[in-house]
Design a protein around this motif. Structure first.
Motif, PDB file in Angstrom:
ATOM      1  N   ASN A 286       5.847   5.962  -0.129  1.00  0.00           N
ATOM      2  CA  ASN A 286       6.426   4.838   0.668  1.00  0.00           C
ATOM      3  C   ASN A 286       5.583   3.548   0.125  1.00  0.00           C
ATOM      4  N   GLY A 287       6.095   2.877  -1.263  1.00  0.00           N
ATOM      5  CA  GLY A 287       5.027   1.817  -1.322  1.00  0.00           C
ATOM      6  C   GLY A 287       5.050   1.986  -2.834  1.00  0.00           C
TER       7      GLY A 287
ATOM      8  N   THR B 269      -4.226   4.186  -5.313  1.00  0.00           N
ATOM      9  CA  THR B 269      -3.426   4.957  -3.630  1.00  0.00           C
ATOM     10  C   THR B 269      -3.275   6.374  -4.306  1.00  0.00           C
TER      11      THR B 269
ATOM     12  N   LEU C 238       0.518  -1.072  -0.048  1.00  0.00           N
ATOM     13  CA  LEU C 238      -0.032   0.027  -0.274  1.00  0.00           C
ATOM     14  C   LEU C 238       1.017   0.739   0.044  1.00  0.00           C
ATOM     15  N   LEU C 239       0.129   2.538  -0.003  1.00  0.00           N
ATOM     16  CA  LEU C 239       1.087   3.260  -0.345  1.00  0.00           C
ATOM     17  C   LEU C 239       0.838   3.879   1.696  1.00  0.00           C
ATOM     18  N   LYS C 240       1.559   4.768   1.753  1.00  0.00           N
ATOM     19  CA  LYS C 240       2.111   5.108   3.208  1.00  0.00           C
ATOM     20  C   LYS C 240       2.937   6.403   2.815  1.00  0.00           C
ATOM     21  N   VAL C 241       2.085   7.694   3.717  1.00  0.00           N
ATOM     22  CA  VAL C 241       2.411   8.711   3.304  1.00  0.00           C
ATOM     23  C   VAL C 241       2.487   9.841   4.541  1.00  0.00           C
ATOM     24  N   ALA C 242       3.753  10.582   4.760  1.00  0.00           N
ATOM     25  CA  ALA C 242       4.221  10.756   5.558  1.00  0.00           C
ATOM     26  C   ALA C 242       3.742  12.330   5.147  1.00  0.00           C
TER      27      ALA C 242
END
Length: 108
Positions: free
Chosen positions: A20-21, A27, A3-7
């Motif tokens: 990230n991902g 996504t 999955l897409l992780k977003v910070a």
């Protein structure tokens, strides 16, 4: 499937978004939501953790670039992974983003 992780990190005038991902049709809406917020002049998209992008993700990057420019802001694409950079090169997105000053820090 990752999955897409977003910070998100914001300092005055700059919104930094670390991905990230995978950026794909499932996504890309998350990325649009994150970049829609805020009123910073510069948007930095750090792609160092992005392992995959499909055509929907590429279109999302292009749309974000266009929207940010229409607002008078600046988009910077930072540190794409070699596979992601290669896909961007194959479709010519690297040249378009480079012409607009958006592609910076490409890693080879």
């Amino acid at each position: 499937m990752l999955l897409l992780k977003v910070a998100v990190d914001a300092v005055p005038g700059v919104r930094r978004v670390m991905l990230n991902g995978e950026l794909d049709m499932e996504t890309v809406s998350l990325l649009h939501e994150v970049v829609r917020e805020g009123d910073e002049h510069t948007l930095e998209l750090d792609l160092s953790g992005l392992s995959f992008v499909d055509s929907t993700g590429l279109k999302g990057l292009l749309d974000i670039n266009n929207n940010w420019q229409q607002k008078g802001g600046q988009l910077l694409i930072l540190h794409p992974q070699p596979d992601v950079a290669e896909v961007m090169r194959l479709v010519g997105l690297d040249r378009l983003l480079a012409q607009n000053g958006a592609l910076a820090g490409e890693e080879r």
